[in-house]
Design an enzyme around this catalytic site. Structure first.
Site, PDB file in Angstrom:
ATOM      1  CD1 TRP A   1      -2.082  -2.259   1.787  1.00 38.03           C
ATOM      2  CD2 TRP A   1      -2.956  -1.301  -0.035  1.00 38.03           C
ATOM      3  NE1 TRP A   1      -3.073  -3.088   1.303  1.00 38.03           N
ATOM      4  CE2 TRP A   1      -3.628  -2.523   0.199  1.00 38.03           C
ATOM      5  CE3 TRP A   1      -3.338  -0.523  -1.127  1.00 38.03           C
ATOM      6  CZ2 TRP A   1      -4.650  -2.989  -0.634  1.00 38.03           C
ATOM      7  CZ3 TRP A   1      -4.361  -0.985  -1.962  1.00 38.03           C
ATOM      8  CH2 TRP A   1      -5.001  -2.195  -1.704  1.00 38.03           C
TER       9      TRP A   1
ATOM     10  CG  ASP B   1      -3.175   4.027   4.147  1.00 41.13           C
ATOM     11  OD1 ASP B   1      -4.253   3.876   4.772  1.00 41.13           O
ATOM     12  OD2 ASP B   1      -2.868   3.341   3.144  1.00 41.13           O
TER      13      ASP B   1
ATOM     14  CE  LYS C   1      -8.409  -2.255   4.980  1.00 38.82           C
ATOM     15  NZ  LYS C   1      -8.551  -3.480   4.220  1.00 38.82           N
TER      16      LYS C   1
HETATM   17  N1  PMP Z   1      -4.230   1.232   2.457  1.00 39.91           N
HETATM   18  C1  PMP Z   1      -4.270   0.120   3.207  1.00 39.91           C
HETATM   19  C2  PMP Z   1      -3.331  -0.013   4.372  1.00 39.91           C
HETATM   20  C3  PMP Z   1      -5.196  -0.888   2.904  1.00 39.91           C
HETATM   21  O1  PMP Z   1      -5.242  -1.996   3.650  1.00 39.91           O
HETATM   22  C4  PMP Z   1      -6.068  -0.711   1.811  1.00 39.91           C
HETATM   23  C5  PMP Z   1      -7.132  -1.725   1.447  1.00 39.91           C
HETATM   24  N2  PMP Z   1      -6.981  -2.983   1.861  1.00 39.91           N
HETATM   25  C6  PMP Z   1      -5.957   0.443   1.042  1.00 39.91           C
HETATM   26  C7  PMP Z   1      -5.041   1.406   1.407  1.00 39.91           C
HETATM   27  C8  PMP Z   1      -6.846   0.674  -0.135  1.00 39.91           C
HETATM   28  O2  PMP Z   1      -8.087   1.022   0.326  1.00 39.91           O
HETATM   29  P1  PMP Z   1      -9.358   1.212  -0.592  1.00 39.91           P
HETATM   30  O3  PMP Z   1      -9.727  -0.127  -1.108  1.00 39.91           O
HETATM   31  O4  PMP Z   1     -10.348   1.812   0.363  1.00 39.91           O
HETATM   32  O5  PMP Z   1      -8.996   2.153  -1.683  1.00 39.91           O
END
Ligand code: PMP
Length: 360
Positions: A102, A172, A196
């Protein structure tokens, strides 16, 4: 009906009490004779929902008055672009700490906007760990330092954040927001998709220090924090159902005793499963180094891919959902967000012990 042992990484388990309350109110929200989904986003009834979500976020996370809370769409993934679009000064660049996929995605988007330096990375060692604070170096004049507080895929989590002084620290927190107490005033901006710890997918929480919100007429309207901050996140139609469910999850969190109590429960839940790993004489191997372990996503492997497949199959037969590791790392992963009950973690730990005893 028995609830599934849901260890999905997101969207993930929601509190049963929340689902029951939503079910009860589904056709007739507070005597309106309409579902919450049918209310105008400008109505009095919906305004109360919207305000409640904001007020509870502020109360539970102890968000200071000099921070704005935004309820946006586009997921955490859109924040990978909105953060640099709004905050990256092209003359200064921005600094990113790489601790997993991520963070890599966040960097990829930031690079489209301006220069990016990597302040630290644990990629070379397979993202087993969070870098020691002493190994993180950023340009003194950088626009901001960005980190991923919990690495959903690798199962690592920051225990202590870098001190960035006058440089805004941006996190994030998609996979550990509200799982433990944090000092919001240490951050310039925090963002998290709700799916989550906070509710269903469809709403993204952004907490931003007010002095970082600038009016920039060159930005597309919807991509500017200023647009959303100056309209109370009601510039356009918000995801009303998701925000309603967010408000119910926040109420549930408060009823549980708030974030410090949730943090204690999370530590106990994680310990059950980490103990099953640590006491298995090497049958289960944790992916994360001990001092970087996540209390949200527990990643582990078994001695062979055959045993991993057998474990996942037998676990599925016993009703455990979502235990396969992310497709990029394989192995197993148990995501134990706030709403995953203690008893479900206990059931998993016992299953792991039983499986080890019959297969080693
Ligand atoms: N950052 C992290 C740490 C994640 O775990 C996730 C999704 N699993 C995301 C960003 C992406 O999130 P989204 O699907 O809401 O765009």
């Amino acid at each position: 009906m028995a609830r599934a042992y849901n260890f999905n990484a997101g969207p993930a388990a929601l509190p049963e009490e929340v689902l029951l309350k939503a079910q009860k109110e589904f056709l007739d929200f507070e005597g309106s004779h309409m579902s919450v989904m049918e209310l105008s986003h400008r109505s009095k009834e919906y305004s109360q929902v919207h305000d409640k979500a904001n007020a509870l976020l502020r109360e539970l996370m102890e968000i200071p008055e000099n921070y704005e809370i935004l309820l946006l769409q586009g997921g955490a993934s859109l924040q990978f672009s909105m953060v640099p679009l709004n905050l990256l000064d092209r003359n200064l660049g921005a600094s990113y700490i790489l601790t997993g996929s991520w963070s890599e995605k966040a960097v990829k988007e930031a690079k489209r906007i301006g220069p990016v330096e990597i302040a630290a990375s644990t990629k070379a060692s397979g993202y087993h760990a969070i870098p020691p604070l002493a190994n993180i170096h950023w340009n003194k004049e950088t626009s901001y330092v960005h980190l991923t507080s919990n690495n959903t895929i690798y199962g690592t989590q920051w225990q202590e954040y870098p001190q960035t002084g006058h440089i805004p620290l941006i996190a994030d927190m998609s996979s550990d927001i509200m799982s433990k107490k944090i000092d919001v005033s240490r951050f310039g901006l925090i963002y998290a998709g709700a799916q989550k710890n906070l509710g269903p997918s469809g709403v993204t929480v952004v907490i931003i220090r007010k002095d970082l919100i600038k009016k920039d007429e060159s930005l597309p309207t919807m991509l500017s924090y200023h647009t959303h901050a100056s309209s109370g996140s009601l510039y356009n139609t918000p995801p009303t159902l998701a925000i309603y469910l967010l408000s119910l999850v926040l109420e549930w969190t408060k009823d549980k005793g708030g974030v410090s109590q949730i943090e204690k429960l999370n530590q106990q839940k994680a310990k059950l499963i980490y103990d099953a790993i640590d006491e298995s004489n090497g049958f289960y191997t944790g992916h994360a180094d001990r001092d970087s372990r996540s209390n949200m996503n527990i990643t582990f492997t078994l001695p062979s891919s055959e045993l991993t497949d057998k474990f996942l199959q037998e676990a599925a037969d016993e009703g455990f959902i979502g235990l396969s590791g992310h497709r990029s790392v394989g192995g197993c992963r148990a995501s134990i967000y706030n709403a995953v009950p203690h008893e479900h973690c206990l059931a998993l730990a016992e299953f792991m012990k039983k499986f080890k005893n019959t297969n080693s």
